[in-house]
Motif scaffolding. Sequence first.
Motif, mmCIF file in Angstrom:
data_model
loop_
_atom_site.group_PDB
_atom_site.id
_atom_site.type_symbol
_atom_site.label_atom_id
_atom_site.label_comp_id
_atom_site.label_asym_id
_atom_site.label_seq_id
_atom_site.Cartn_x
_atom_site.Cartn_y
_atom_site.Cartn_z
ATOM 1 N N LEU A 62 48.777 29.693 43.103
ATOM 2 C CA LEU A 62 48.838 29.555 41.648
ATOM 3 C C LEU A 62 47.547 30.049 41.009
ATOM 4 C CD1 LEU A 62 50.861 28.390 39.541
ATOM 5 C CD2 LEU A 62 49.586 26.246 39.686
ATOM 6 N N MET A 63 46.424 29.705 41.635
ATOM 7 C CA MET A 63 45.114 30.129 41.141
ATOM 8 C C MET A 63 44.977 31.650 41.199
ATOM 9 S SD MET A 63 41.366 29.097 42.649
ATOM 10 C CE MET A 63 41.660 30.095 44.131
ATOM 11 N N VAL A 64 45.426 32.251 42.299
ATOM 12 C CA VAL A 64 45.325 33.703 42.454
ATOM 13 C C VAL A 64 46.177 34.425 41.411
ATOM 14 C CG1 VAL A 64 45.832 35.639 43.991
ATOM 15 C CG2 VAL A 64 44.754 33.582 44.903
ATOM 16 N N ILE A 65 47.377 33.921 41.156
ATOM 17 C CA ILE A 65 48.257 34.542 40.159
ATOM 18 C C ILE A 65 47.621 34.507 38.785
ATOM 19 C CG2 ILE A 65 50.461 34.325 38.950
ATOM 20 C CD1 ILE A 65 51.657 33.303 41.596
ATOM 21 N N ARG A 66 47.144 33.329 38.369
ATOM 22 C CA ARG A 66 46.504 33.209 37.057
ATOM 23 C C ARG A 66 45.243 34.071 36.977
ATOM 24 N NH1 ARG A 66 47.548 26.735 36.710
ATOM 25 N NH2 ARG A 66 49.325 26.782 35.275
ATOM 26 N N GLY A 67 44.451 34.061 38.032
ATOM 27 C CA GLY A 67 43.224 34.836 38.031
ATOM 28 C C GLY A 67 43.483 36.324 37.947
ATOM 29 N N THR A 68 44.509 36.806 38.648
ATOM 30 C CA THR A 68 44.855 38.229 38.621
ATOM 31 C C THR A 68 45.283 38.668 37.227
ATOM 32 O OG1 THR A 68 45.573 38.118 40.945
ATOM 33 C CG2 THR A 68 46.333 39.995 39.645
ATOM 34 N N VAL A 69 46.092 37.845 36.579
ATOM 35 C CA VAL A 69 46.553 38.160 35.222
ATOM 36 C C VAL A 69 45.383 38.175 34.247
ATOM 37 C CG1 VAL A 69 47.939 37.342 33.293
ATOM 38 C CG2 VAL A 69 48.896 37.326 35.602
ATOM 39 N N LEU A 70 44.524 37.162 34.320
ATOM 40 C CA LEU A 70 43.383 37.082 33.406
ATOM 41 C C LEU A 70 42.415 38.242 33.617
ATOM 42 C CD1 LEU A 70 42.639 33.251 33.496
ATOM 43 C CD2 LEU A 70 43.495 34.569 31.559
ATOM 44 N N LEU A 71 42.190 38.619 34.867
ATOM 45 C CA LEU A 71 41.301 39.744 35.153
ATOM 46 C C LEU A 71 41.869 41.046 34.588
ATOM 47 C CD1 LEU A 71 38.730 40.725 36.577
ATOM 48 C CD2 LEU A 71 40.099 41.034 38.656
ATOM 49 N N THR A 72 43.172 41.228 34.722
ATOM 50 C CA THR A 72 43.809 42.435 34.181
ATOM 51 C C THR A 72 43.668 42.504 32.666
ATOM 52 O OG1 THR A 72 45.430 42.501 35.981
ATOM 53 C CG2 THR A 72 45.991 43.690 33.958
ATOM 54 N N GLU A 73 43.925 41.375 31.993
ATOM 55 C CA GLU A 73 43.830 41.363 30.536
ATOM 56 C C GLU A 73 42.389 41.556 30.061
ATOM 57 O OE1 GLU A 73 46.150 41.389 28.122
ATOM 58 O OE2 GLU A 73 47.546 41.684 29.770
ATOM 59 N N LYS A 74 41.443 41.040 30.796
ATOM 60 C CA LYS A 74 40.031 41.232 30.430
ATOM 61 C C LYS A 74 39.648 42.702 30.535
ATOM 62 C CE LYS A 74 35.326 39.755 31.566
ATOM 63 N NZ LYS A 74 34.979 39.519 30.157
ATOM 64 N N ARG A 75 40.057 43.357 31.616
ATOM 65 C CA ARG A 75 39.743 44.764 31.794
ATOM 66 C C ARG A 75 40.520 45.653 30.833
ATOM 67 N NH1 ARG A 75 39.637 45.167 38.484
ATOM 68 N NH2 ARG A 75 37.612 44.130 38.752
ATOM 69 N N ASN A 76 41.672 45.178 30.380
ATOM 70 C CA ASN A 76 42.481 45.962 29.448
ATOM 71 C C ASN A 76 41.827 46.113 28.076
ATOM 72 O OD1 ASN A 76 44.596 46.786 31.025
ATOM 73 N ND2 ASN A 76 46.023 45.211 30.350
ATOM 74 N N GLN A 77 40.833 45.313 27.787
ATOM 75 C CA GLN A 77 40.175 45.388 26.479
ATOM 76 C C GLN A 77 39.493 46.723 26.249
ATOM 77 O OE1 GLN A 77 37.536 42.003 26.303
ATOM 78 N NE2 GLN A 77 39.206 40.506 26.240
ATOM 79 N N THR A 78 39.123 47.406 27.322
ATOM 80 C CA THR A 78 38.434 48.692 27.205
ATOM 81 C C THR A 78 39.331 49.872 27.585
ATOM 82 O OG1 THR A 78 37.567 48.445 29.468
ATOM 83 C CG2 THR A 78 36.189 47.635 27.661
ATOM 84 N N ARG A 79 40.644 49.618 27.746
ATOM 85 C CA ARG A 79 41.560 50.681 28.149
ATOM 86 C C ARG A 79 42.428 51.139 26.986
ATOM 87 N NH1 ARG A 79 43.148 47.286 33.490
ATOM 88 N NH2 ARG A 79 41.640 48.186 34.969
ATOM 89 N N LEU A 80 42.959 52.354 27.112
ATOM 90 C CA LEU A 80 43.928 52.839 26.141
ATOM 91 C C LEU A 80 45.243 52.082 26.305
ATOM 92 C CD1 LEU A 80 43.287 56.688 26.476
ATOM 93 C CD2 LEU A 80 42.411 55.152 24.705
#
Length: 232
Positions: A62-80
């Motif tokens: 559960l922790m890995v799933i939430r962490g993966t999603v949050l990391l993706t959204e954080k990195r998406n802030q600088t993406r097109l």
Amino acid sequence: MRNNRRAAELLRIWREDYIGQTLMSAAVSLGITALFALYHGYLGFCYGSVWHGSIGFFYLLLMVIRGTVLLTEKRNQTRLETEQILCRHRTFLISSVLLLVMDIALIWPIFMMVVLDKPVFMGPIPSIAMAAYTTWKITIASIHMRRQRQRANGNILVAELRTVNFIDALVAILTLQNTLIMVNQTTTDGNTMLPVSAASSAMIYIVIVFITVRMLRKGLRQTGILTCGKQT
């Protein structure tokens, strides 16, 4: 002064931005889930408790799933925007596999709870507090499961986070059920609660599998995988 501005900005996001609110609550849940995973893992390792070890593995996934999603959204802030969509789809596919593994991993701890083989070390008062927390948790999760359909704005990972929260709440209900049975059970009761525990646990697990499969179908359709399969 800077801290006040930051606090005001976070409060504004919480009130007005549903996606931001979801990510903020997921970050808090990530921390709590990490503590649960460490706690149950510690008990499983130190006391040789199979139940604590298996439920600790559930919380780890559960922790890995939430962490993966949050990391993706954080990195998406600088993406097109196009890159954001592709990264969300990739993360959804990876986390979906983990979600299926998580559902399978639930089978053993649920079985142990059904046969009342889960260790319980609490009295009536902590059990009541646990019941109140679980009621609040499932209520909030249910509300957001409905809201995310209209307010997720096509963000597949936000919908996944809300689904994961609902599964987490359902597992909390299973744990609460077993705890209350064990706390209130007397030596003369024997296994009279076994059929009730088995029936309710089976129903909740079926719901967990159902909402997981429904989310996967919807997500795969949104990513275009199911659509491409139909076109070919």
